[in-house]
Design an enzyme around this catalytic site. Structure first.
Site, PDB file in Angstrom:
ATOM      1  N   ASN A 384       0.820  -1.204   0.000  1.00  0.00           N
ATOM      2  CA  ASN A 384       0.000   0.000   0.000  1.00  0.00           C
ATOM      3  C   ASN A 384       0.858   1.261   0.000  1.00  0.00           C
ATOM      4  O   ASN A 384       1.022   1.916  -1.025  1.00  0.00           O
ATOM      5  CB  ASN A 384      -0.937  -0.034   1.209  1.00  0.00           C
ATOM      6  CG  ASN A 384      -1.977   1.064   1.185  1.00  0.00           C
ATOM      7  OD1 ASN A 384      -1.848   2.027   0.437  1.00  0.00           O
ATOM      8  ND2 ASN A 384      -2.998   0.931   1.999  1.00  0.00           N
ATOM      9  N   ASP A 385       1.465   1.565   1.141  1.00  0.00           N
ATOM     10  CA  ASP A 385       2.200   2.822   1.260  1.00  0.00           C
ATOM     11  C   ASP A 385       3.359   2.929   0.272  1.00  0.00           C
ATOM     12  O   ASP A 385       3.682   4.011  -0.192  1.00  0.00           O
ATOM     13  CB  ASP A 385       2.729   2.996   2.695  1.00  0.00           C
ATOM     14  CG  ASP A 385       1.578   3.099   3.685  1.00  0.00           C
ATOM     15  OD1 ASP A 385       0.485   3.528   3.270  1.00  0.00           O
ATOM     16  OD2 ASP A 385       1.773   2.752   4.860  1.00  0.00           O
ATOM     17  N   VAL A 386       3.986   1.784  -0.040  1.00  0.00           N
ATOM     18  CA  VAL A 386       5.166   1.830  -0.909  1.00  0.00           C
ATOM     19  C   VAL A 386       4.820   2.119  -2.373  1.00  0.00           C
ATOM     20  O   VAL A 386       5.720   2.316  -3.185  1.00  0.00           O
ATOM     21  CB  VAL A 386       5.989   0.523  -0.830  1.00  0.00           C
ATOM     22  CG1 VAL A 386       6.518   0.307   0.564  1.00  0.00           C
ATOM     23  CG2 VAL A 386       5.189  -0.672  -1.297  1.00  0.00           C
TER      24      VAL A 386
END
Lengths: 458, 111
Positions: A384-386
């Protein structure tokens, strides 16, 4: 004569350790090199056991046997998904050994230690004790015995800094007055507390940095043991371990866009401020496994972006199976590995290697980022964040500035996701609302199995 | 501080420098094995624990020493075993017949 034999074994061990680590620069040589390092370790132990100082062997043999009995299952049985907590607990054992040796030195010699030796013993128990509890906390969080979320309270930093300051003062006092046993043992107690408080405010996603940092501390504790008992091989091994942990901490903190000071003082992981951009009014496009399979079947280049979600779902074997099917249809598959994907440095690589993915298919962020534009499909599995473009263009986002994988540059993006819950950092991901993105909802493993079945019929 | 202390500092400094130089060259691919490897190597603190446990000075130091021996042995055995287990998994792509044919054809084509 015996003394010379001992020193020779230590020298050989030191050389083999350094060569062993150097072998890790290439996957082909790594295994052999580490086997040599193990031989070096064995030599050093034999060299120690023949020393004059050792007069009783019954206890030693008991300890060696007990350690081996516990150590073998820790080496052979622990699944690769549990590697972060496995490493955390081994930092604890390492630090425990160093601390106990330090306490024994103090117990036996006390005031006779003198200032220089006292400084070494002090470092040893200080780094050792805080690593014991810190690693245990990290283990607890990763194993989910303790809540994986960041625990914060008002005045937390003040408490931590005071605790740290008092401990340092005690350490300074001890160097001048090594005879004061009360201060010595209180210092250990405080260092144990620091370890707990240091890791308490750190959330699950920040674990790679913490584990690396504790690795470094455990190494420094070992090196300090070497100073305290006058043993060079300990100093060398500890320095190597300390340097390795230090470098990994820097690599990890860079990959998460945190300053190193931020990491050193453990003052991160505070509740993230919610991004101003919210998802209201935006809609996502969901896709069926059948349609996703068709897209994948006709793609020339598919880049798979695995994240922690893949590890949690234990879906790495299904990923490999899917990749093989794509290749059978004539497509090319590459894996894009973000440095902080997973819960420790390099975790994702190990998981995929375990699933028989050849390592030359695994690409680091810098190697692969230029290729997304060429990719027909970026398949995002539990990451997600990456892949959140907010890191590039939303200054108000807590992850702004973090280097990310450019999955949004691919022609099409398929995201395998359990639900619309935000990721660990609690940040909305605008990639999911992008026009070229479609979401395949469900457990990663189940979705992948469906994709595999569909691929076979396409 | 005496001379030995300074010699030890030199050893530490040089070892840390060598470590830094080598470890920056370890690819991210092998960062997990690297961590378990350094962990296993720093279990060399076992040699310190052995002396404490076997010197038979008094009961307290023997007990501390034996627990330290156990903890360090766990790391040594477990660390080397798990590192080997991981490194065993890293395999290159098996050369497929297609690739082989292309590789074999190439030198002839350039001739």
């Amino acid at each position: 004569m015996r003394e010379i034999f001992t020193q020779v074994t230590y020298l050989v061990a030191s050389i083999l350790f350094i060569l062993g680590l150097r072998s890790l620069t290439k996957p082909d040589t790594a295994r052999r090199g580490m086997q040599y390092a193990a031989i070096g370790m064995l030599l050093a132990i034999i060299g120690t056991l023949v020393q004059h100082e050792i007069v009783r062997y019954d206890w030693i043999i008991g300890g060696l046997i007990a350690g081996t009995i516990i150590g073998i299952p820790l080496g052979t049985q622990v699944p690769m998904t549990a590697m972060p907590q496995r490493i955390a607990i081994s930092h604890m054992f390492g630090a425990l050994a160093a601390t106990l040796v330090g306490i024994a030195e103090y117990w036996l010699h006390g005031a006779e230690l003198g200032s220089a030796k006292m400084a070494a013993v002090g470092f040893e128990v200080l780094f050792g004790a805080l690593t014991i509890t810190g690693s245990f906390m990290a283990f607890g969080k990763l194993q989910e015995i303790i809540t994986g979320r960041a625990v914060t309270y008002k005045g937390q930093n003040a408490v931590n800094i005071t605790l740290f300051g008092v401990t340092l003062l005690m350490f300074g006092y001890l160097i001048v007055h090594p005879e004061n046993a009360v201060v010595f043992y209180s210092m250990i107690a405080l260092a144990l507390m620091i370890g707990v408080f240091m890791v308490l405010p750190i959330g699950g996603a920040d674990m790679p940095v913490v584990i690396s940092l504790l690795n470094s501390y455990a190494g420094l504790a070992s090196a300090a043991t070497g100073f305290a008992i006058g043993n060079n091989v300990l100093i060398i091994a500890g320095a190597l371990d300390g340097a390795s942990g230090f470098i990994l901490s820097i690599v990890m903190s860079k990959a998460m866009n945190r300053s190193f000071q931020n990491v050193i003082f453990g003052a991160f992981g505070a509740a993230p401020t919610v991004s101003t951009k919210t998802a209201s009014g935006l809609s996502v496009r969901s896709i069926s496994a059948e349609d996703a399979a068709i897209q994948l079947a006709y793609a020339k280049l598919v880049i798979i972006v695995p994240g922690y979600g893949m590890a949690v779902a234990q879906a790495q074997h299904q990923v490999r199976e899917l990749a093989e099917l794509i290749e059978k249809k004539g497509g090319e598959v590459k894996y894009a590995i973000h440095p902080v994907a997973g819960r420790m440095p390099g975790h994702m690589n190990v998981l995929l290697a375990e699933a028989n993915v050849p390592y030359d298919r695994l690409y680091d962020m810098d190697e692969i980022n230029g290729e997304f534009e060429r990719a027909d499909v970026a398949l995002i599995i539990g990451a997600n964040d990456v892949v959140n473009p907010a890191a590039r263009n939303d200054k108000s986002s807590p992850i702004y500035g973090m280097p990310i994988l450019n999955a949004d540059k691919a022609q099409n993006v398929i995201v395998l996701k359990r639900s619309m819950n935000p990721g660990f950092a609690g940040i909305e991901n605008e990639l999911f609302y992008n026009d070229k993105t479609s979401l395949l909802f469900g457990d990663a493993k189940a979705s992948l199995s469906k994709l595999v079945t569909e691929m076979k019929t396409v | 501080m005496n001379l030995t202390g300074f010699m030890q500092l030199y050893v530490f400094m040089l070892a840390a420098f060598v470590g830094y130089q080598i470890i920056t060259r370890v690819p991210p691919l092998l960062h997990t094995p690297l961590m378990s490897a350094t962990n296993a190597i720093s279990a060399i603190s076992l040699v310190g624990s052995l002396v404490v446990a076997g010197a038979n000075r008094d009961r307290v130091s023997t007990i501390l020493g034996v627990v330290a021996v156990t903890a360090a042995t766990i790391n040594m055995v477990g660390g080397f075993v798990i590192t080997d287990r991981m490194l065993k998994m890293f395999r290159r792509e098996p050369a497929t017949p297609k690739v082989d044919a292309a590789a074999a054809a190439k030198p002839e084509a350039t001739k």
